[in-house]
Write a protein that holds these residues in place. Structure first.
Motif, PDB file in Angstrom:
ATOM      1  N   UNK A 150      44.758  43.225  31.779  1.00 37.85           N
ATOM      2  CA  UNK A 150      44.939  42.386  30.741  1.00 37.85           C
ATOM      3  C   UNK A 150      43.934  42.342  29.734  1.00 37.85           C
ATOM      4  N   UNK A 151      42.738  42.147  30.347  1.00 40.48           N
ATOM      5  CA  UNK A 151      41.347  42.040  29.357  1.00 40.48           C
ATOM      6  C   UNK A 151      41.238  43.190  28.350  1.00 40.48           C
ATOM      7  N   UNK A 152      41.467  44.574  28.709  1.00 43.75           N
ATOM      8  CA  UNK A 152      41.529  45.422  27.654  1.00 43.75           C
ATOM      9  C   UNK A 152      42.678  45.493  26.716  1.00 43.75           C
ATOM     10  N   UNK A 153      43.595  45.125  27.203  1.00 39.73           N
ATOM     11  CA  UNK A 153      44.742  44.756  26.239  1.00 39.73           C
ATOM     12  C   UNK A 153      44.343  43.607  25.222  1.00 39.73           C
ATOM     13  N   UNK A 154      43.738  42.602  25.644  1.00 37.49           N
ATOM     14  CA  UNK A 154      43.322  41.624  24.927  1.00 37.49           C
ATOM     15  C   UNK A 154      42.601  41.996  23.761  1.00 37.49           C
ATOM     16  N   UNK A 155      41.536  42.936  24.490  1.00 38.91           N
ATOM     17  CA  UNK A 155      40.391  43.178  23.656  1.00 38.91           C
ATOM     18  C   UNK A 155      40.868  44.115  22.207  1.00 38.91           C
ATOM     19  N   UNK A 156      41.870  44.933  22.740  1.00 35.78           N
ATOM     20  CA  UNK A 156      42.437  45.867  21.791  1.00 35.78           C
ATOM     21  C   UNK A 156      43.289  44.914  20.658  1.00 35.78           C
ATOM     22  N   UNK A 157      43.501  43.669  20.971  1.00 36.99           N
ATOM     23  CA  UNK A 157      44.206  42.903  20.123  1.00 36.99           C
ATOM     24  C   UNK A 157      43.002  41.804  19.289  1.00 36.99           C
ATOM     25  N   UNK A 158      41.741  42.233  19.274  1.00 37.66           N
ATOM     26  CA  UNK A 158      40.794  41.592  18.846  1.00 37.66           C
ATOM     27  C   UNK A 158      41.117  40.576  17.637  1.00 37.66           C
ATOM     28  N   UNK A 159      40.826  39.414  17.628  1.00 38.56           N
ATOM     29  CA  UNK A 159      40.963  38.562  16.436  1.00 38.56           C
ATOM     30  C   UNK A 159      42.758  38.057  16.416  1.00 38.56           C
ATOM     31  N   UNK A 160      43.601  38.673  17.061  1.00 39.58           N
ATOM     32  CA  UNK A 160      44.908  38.118  17.189  1.00 39.58           C
ATOM     33  C   UNK A 160      45.090  37.317  18.171  1.00 39.58           C
TER      34      UNK A 160
END
Lengths: 446, 446
Positions: free
Chosen positions: A213-223
């Motif tokens: 989930x952290x990596x998914x969240x990082x891929x959505x950076x700023x969103x």
């Protein structure tokens, strides 16, 4: 106070919300994810030991049938590890401890009885729509019956009934009289069969589910906006305003990817339809504490044990080995659910850990008493979930109010593993529900 | 943004909150009442016809045993009117309509069976503490059983069982499989006996119950703030800060006089204890619609009817005559509860009223089809209650989480008819709970 405008506001950065976000990104829709916590993951939460070994305080297990989880695991460069199964499993039934490999400690008669119970569940679950299990007369009948009544009615031998009691209490995190049979059968329908549901602990993510989930969240950076508890939602046919303490978002649609028990905290204008509001107010999370012990090595393996313990004596009902594949540490993960979780949750950390250790000593001996580290998470004590694994409904609720779990209200769409039609109550269900809500929204925005 | 400081903040200006306020005033303690609605009364709500006849959209009935209500009625210069009982009651059981005076249309065997059921309930309820019904093994056993199971187990004849089904569904506003037997028996213990519970509709307040709450509220002039939804409560051992959209109150104690299902909407810092939070999240209000027809006169009286109808056919299960004593109008009050209330709540007002009228026509003939006015209130549709009459819990909740209904958490005290030990779920219980919470607080402030 900051403001913004976007196509879709997603409330909740758990796996459902993140999956909705990934789908919207893929479809080139603008969106923002508002998360009350300071972290992503929701009921998924990984921390690390000093040695950087992942400890999953929340959702952890993956079945071979969880195709969406497996895709994400691959996409984000993580590894699935098979649960260690070599050696003896320990069965602690009614105070008698048996150590054996393979199947359950049942006589032929008892095994046949268990098989009959399973078949009954499978047959009934196949008659339900996994999308709309509240339809049909059958659903109403099943929703009037507690799982306890169902087991008593359809089981013949004590041992088979006790076995199902243990296994289902573990899956549901509840006493069996607290859950409607329709709810259980919906989970079975969504998993494909009772066997699939009961053997969903075949794999886990070596780096921890929270790393995913952290990596998914990082891929959505700023969103993703953290520490943003949604206070109120104003809506009409044209769109929504979503308000937090210090942000206002204008959007065309909102995806509420939080469990129904938390939706009660949001003020809606106009107020939600009665059915949905009443559903939210009946949606208590069950109780679960996860307590994890680390050791210098998985010493139980040397003793011929695989680390799996089933017990109907409690407080721990299930123990699993989550040691890293390189065996640089031994990790024993224990689950305390339902009534035991409530009782232990009221004790001090110390007495809680002592009770658990004393139970484990009966299985693994004195070595268990000296862990390197102990990690614990009482999910009922966490204000942003108030329990786990997922919401199971008391009798009468799904047949009367079930449709409101997924029916959009104006521009408000719903996501979350509770309403999934595939692997409801699992990470897989969270992804499926999030993707579906996103696709529904994309379709309507065209 | 306005701020203030006071001894006690009372949240909710329903009868529980108002009673707490009266008690604090009597004890010379400073307080403020914060109410989300623009009116006082909560589940009590009276409106007036053009002719100034009171129409009670919510709580209405008073038993001879409601000593606190009677005291308030006298104190505020109002009158109790006996429910009109002269003439025939109409019983519509399984499609057979019987019109008779006096007791239920039961054979001797059936009547004895009903008596046996009542005695069983009374005996069991007397073994419960009405203050702490969750204590003792008996309580746990009773909490595992739905009221439906209890009736099936202890009743012998169909007619007696159907009778209890009808009466208890009306009292509980729920299907009997939705409510724990412990919950029902607590209500019986708090009322004194099942007979008292089932005959609590002996009187009503001629000016309307809302006139009583309005007069109490008026006597507290300046100490009630309307349109103040409490957003968050910060607390520690020393006191509380209570925040609404535009007010901040600092106090030594807070009395939360709102039902548990609405407590979920408040953000607590630190978060509530797990038990209380989980209780709130399981506390759904049942569904009830009250639909009131007015006519030029109570024409049914001339036909020999008292206006009381019991029906197990639905949607209306109970009808009562609430005409003013001077008979300047005829007023028929109908109750639609539980599943029927949910189904009818989804229809248009027009089709809802038509269904009800068509049912009433079967009892009272064509005259019923032309009311002067129709008033209705779907309490599930009201965001500040989300149902009525009061919260009944599914199995397992009271025995596991019951103590948290009344246990204070730091400076936070609880009131509301749900936790009353006398006449729980009635106006009398609301008063008792409010007075008790206030006295507890006064004691601690000394």
């Amino acid at each position: 106070m900051s403001s913004g405008e976007t196509d879709v506001v997603i409330v909740g950065a758990g796996l459902a919300g993140l999956s909705a976000a990934l789908k919207l990104k893929e479809q080139n829709r603008s969106f923002i994810v508002l998360e009350a916590r300071h972290r992503s993951g929701g009921r998924i939460h990984t921390i690390k030991t000093e040695e950087q070994i992942a400890i999953d305080l929340g959702a952890q297990w993956v079945s071979p049938y969880h195709k969406r989880v497996k895709q994400l695991v691959t996409k984000y460069g993580l590894r699935l590890t098979p649960t260690y199964r070599t050696g003896n499993t320990i069965y602690d039934f009614n105070g008698v401890i048996e150590k054996k490999t393979g199947s359950w400690p049942l006589s032929l008669i008892e095994a046949l009885d268990a098989l009959k119970l399973k078949m009954r569940m499978n047959i009934l679950s196949k008659q339900l729509s996994k999308d709309c299990p509240w339809k049909t007369e059958l659903a109403q009948e099943l929703d009037k019956k507690t799982v306890e009544q169902f087991i008593i009615e359809h089981g013949s031998t004590n041992k088979a009934k006790q076995l199902f009691q243990l296994l289902l209490e573990e899956v549901l995190c509840s006493k069996l009289y607290e859950v409607s049979t329709l709810d259980l059968l919906w989970c079975i329908a969504a998993a494909g069969s009772i066997d699939r549901l009961l053997t969903a602990e075949d794999y886990w993510i070596e780096e921890g589910a929270g790393t995913l989930t952290k990596r998914i969240a990082d891929s959505l950076e700023g969103q993703i906006q953290f520490n943003q508890q949604v206070q109120s939602i104003e809506y009409d046919a044209d769109g929504v305003f979503v308000h937090t303490y210090n942000q206002n978002w204008r959007a065309k649609k909102v995806v509420l990817a939080v469990p129904p028990n938390l939706v009660t905290r949001i003020q809606f204008s106009p107020p939600l339809l009665a059915d949905r509001a009443q559903l939210n107010e009946r949606a208590g999370m069950p109780s679960v504490i996860k307590l994890i012990f680390t050791y210098g090595k998985p010493f139980w393996r040397e003793q011929g044990y695989n680390g799996t313990v089933y017990s109907n004596q409690g407080p721990v009902k299930l123990t699993l080995d989550s040691s890293p594949t390189d065996m640089s540490k031994g990790v024993l993960t224990t689950f305390i659910t339902g009534e035991f979780a409530r009782k232990l949750g009221r004790l001090s950390v110390e007495s809680r850990i002592n009770q658990i250790k004393n139970q484990l000593r009966r299985y693994f001996g004195q070595l268990v008493m000296s862990p390197c580290q102990v990690f614990e998470k009482d999910w009922s004590d966490d204000e942003w979930t108030r329990g786990g694994y997922g919401i199971h409904f008391p009798i009468g609720v799904i047949s009367q109010l079930g449709p409101s779990l997924r029916n959009p209200i104006g521009p408000i769409h719903w996501a979350g593993t509770e309403l999934a039609s595939e692997w409801r109550m699992y990470m897989e269900g969270a992804i499926q529900s999030g993707e579906r809500a996103a696709m529904d929204v994309v379709e309507l925005l065209k």
